[in-house]
Design an enzyme around this catalytic site. Sequence first.
Site, PDB file in Angstrom:
ATOM      1  N   GLU A 181       0.825  -1.217   0.000  1.00 32.61           N
ATOM      2  CA  GLU A 181       0.000   0.000   0.000  1.00 32.61           C
ATOM      3  C   GLU A 181       0.863   1.272   0.000  1.00 32.61           C
ATOM      4  O   GLU A 181       0.742   2.130   0.884  1.00 32.61           O
ATOM      5  CB  GLU A 181      -0.979  -0.017   1.176  1.00 32.61           C
ATOM      6  CG  GLU A 181      -2.012  -1.129   1.021  1.00 32.61           C
ATOM      7  CD  GLU A 181      -3.161  -1.058   2.013  1.00 32.61           C
ATOM      8  OE1 GLU A 181      -2.996  -0.454   3.078  1.00 32.61           O
ATOM      9  OE2 GLU A 181      -4.220  -1.632   1.715  1.00 32.61           O
ATOM     10  N   GLU A 375      -5.578  -8.285  -1.675  1.00 23.26           N
ATOM     11  CA  GLU A 375      -6.323  -8.122  -0.412  1.00 23.26           C
ATOM     12  C   GLU A 375      -7.760  -7.774  -0.729  1.00 23.26           C
ATOM     13  O   GLU A 375      -8.020  -6.861  -1.524  1.00 23.26           O
ATOM     14  CB  GLU A 375      -5.750  -6.979   0.440  1.00 23.26           C
ATOM     15  CG  GLU A 375      -4.456  -7.292   1.103  1.00 23.26           C
ATOM     16  CD  GLU A 375      -3.989  -6.183   2.054  1.00 23.26           C
ATOM     17  OE1 GLU A 375      -4.835  -5.488   2.648  1.00 23.26           O
ATOM     18  OE2 GLU A 375      -2.767  -6.028   2.176  1.00 23.26           O
TER      19      GLU A 375
HETATM   20  C1  BGP Z   1      -4.606  -2.963   4.488  1.00 19.54           C
HETATM   21  C2  BGP Z   1      -3.324  -3.558   4.931  1.00 19.54           C
HETATM   22  C3  BGP Z   1      -3.422  -4.794   5.706  1.00 19.54           C
HETATM   23  C4  BGP Z   1      -4.724  -4.992   6.437  1.00 19.54           C
HETATM   24  C5  BGP Z   1      -5.949  -4.495   5.740  1.00 19.54           C
HETATM   25  C6  BGP Z   1      -7.207  -4.429   6.561  1.00 19.54           C
HETATM   26  O1  BGP Z   1      -4.524  -1.593   4.668  1.00 19.54           O
HETATM   27  O2  BGP Z   1      -2.440  -3.809   3.852  1.00 19.54           O
HETATM   28  O3  BGP Z   1      -2.256  -4.894   6.461  1.00 19.54           O
HETATM   29  O4  BGP Z   1      -4.671  -5.035   7.748  1.00 19.54           O
HETATM   30  O5  BGP Z   1      -5.754  -3.239   5.165  1.00 19.54           O
HETATM   31  O6  BGP Z   1      -7.203  -3.304   7.388  1.00 19.54           O
HETATM   32  P1  BGP Z   1      -7.485  -3.391   8.923  1.00 19.54           P
HETATM   33  O7  BGP Z   1      -6.526  -4.376   9.452  1.00 19.54           O
HETATM   34  O8  BGP Z   1      -7.269  -2.031   9.458  1.00 19.54           O
HETATM   35  O9  BGP Z   1      -8.893  -3.834   9.036  1.00 19.54           O
END
Ligand code: BGP
Length: 477
Positions: A181, A375
């Site tokens: 990201e 993701e």
């Molecule tokens: C993205 C990241 C992840 C992950 C996901 C979900 O921003 O790459 O590391 O965690 O989001 O977000 P969160 O964990 O805040 O729900």
Amino acid sequence: MSKFPKDFLWGGAVAANQLEGAYDVGGKGLTIADVLPGGKKRLEMLVNNTVPLDIDKTKYTYPNHEGIDFYHKYEGDIALFAEMGFKTFRTSISWARIFPNGDESTPNEEGLKFYDRLFKECKKHKIEPLVTISHFELPLALTKNYGGWKNRKLIGFFENYCKTIFERYKGLVKYWLTFNEINIALMAPMMTLGLFADINTKDGAKDIFTGIHNQMVASAIAVKLCHKIIPDAKIGNMQILSPIYPYSCDPKDVIKAKLEEQFFSYYCTEVMARGKYAPFSNRIWEDYGAKPDIQPEDFKILQDGTIDFISFSYYKSSTEKAEKDSTRGKGDIMNRVQNPHLPRSAWDWEIDPIGLRVAMNDIYGRFGLPVFIVENGLGANDKVEKDGSINDDYRIDYLRQHISSMAEAIRDGVECMGYTTWGCIDLVSAGTGELAKRYGFIYVDKHDDGSGTQERKPKKSFYWYKKVIESNGENLD
Ligand code: BGP
């Protein structure tokens, strides 16, 4: 006939800092993630630049110090992924396990050995590792001693780290991603760049643009190195992709949404995919009153190190309007306007499967490079029933709709390499540091108050996803 290519890479994704635990084991140094307190205040700290840079257990909790103890339990977890039929498993290497302070010249053998074991275990189950080189895990010493990514010295340290892991894992890892990201630095620079900065001040904007530039140069060097050391490897970028809709068809809203999207979604990928800054970058630098520090040799480096594919996270779309008002969402880092047409998750994120098709078409149409959705998923409060079952129909529903939408985008002509759901096993949230925000197909008995046995339990979605993979995306029932 399946809409998905026959070698489509189905799987799941995690990141070292969110599940390994063992934060001070095996010679590992501290990372930014290790000083981020758990709880809802974390997001505020990240956005307001108030992350404390030292661990203070009298004031805060740190759920990722223990995580779900994947460091010791990975064998059983990978066996469960194999049972679901995973073709790929995305995880990250924690830089500080290999170089505890980030700037050493000799790696920490114990750290290297851990990932030897982990990747071999994946291969044993015919699972291709998909490895993020840097996922919110900057060695803390690089922030404390060098000021994070605004310092060009980090390019050299990163190169040394990449060379070490490419040489070590060349027989085990074929798919790589450079910075997780990368575009989140525009909102939360500590997370990725390891520095405090406010983009709305000239100095802050300068540090952020320079930090991102240095990362893109480092990424281009890594791409070239990867191709040289592992000729059959494929290496991509990784960005948040969230299409930005205009709130209305008022041209003022339309231009606002378009410009925001151009900046947030494409500023980095233009450079990483085409090897040069897009013409619109100059206007952005003008508007923010700051330009990145670019060295003459960087232009060639960027040109020689363009990515093989584009990878992204997709959770939600966003909406923008010209006028500032109070309907802005509170739950996520993007703080955009609420879209009245979309339902929202318990963490206040829009749920928009069609947005995934929009995003895939847009980014493929713009760059023509294969895409990889690395993701996507739903963070929810899961409940264990009296009989021990976890009936996460809402998660099945979310994933079913997103997979259908991805299939539509493939029918639209988008070349898509694979799909890894986020948090295929419950883990610590990146944004809020909670264990309560669960994404997994596998429930982990671990809680925010520190209690729990770390026992693993397949949820209903586990059996559903197994069928999806078995049928190559045809059976979504
Ligand atoms: C993205 C990241 C992840 C992950 C996901 C979900 O921003 O790459 O590391 O965690 O989001 O977000 P969160 O964990 O805040 O729900």
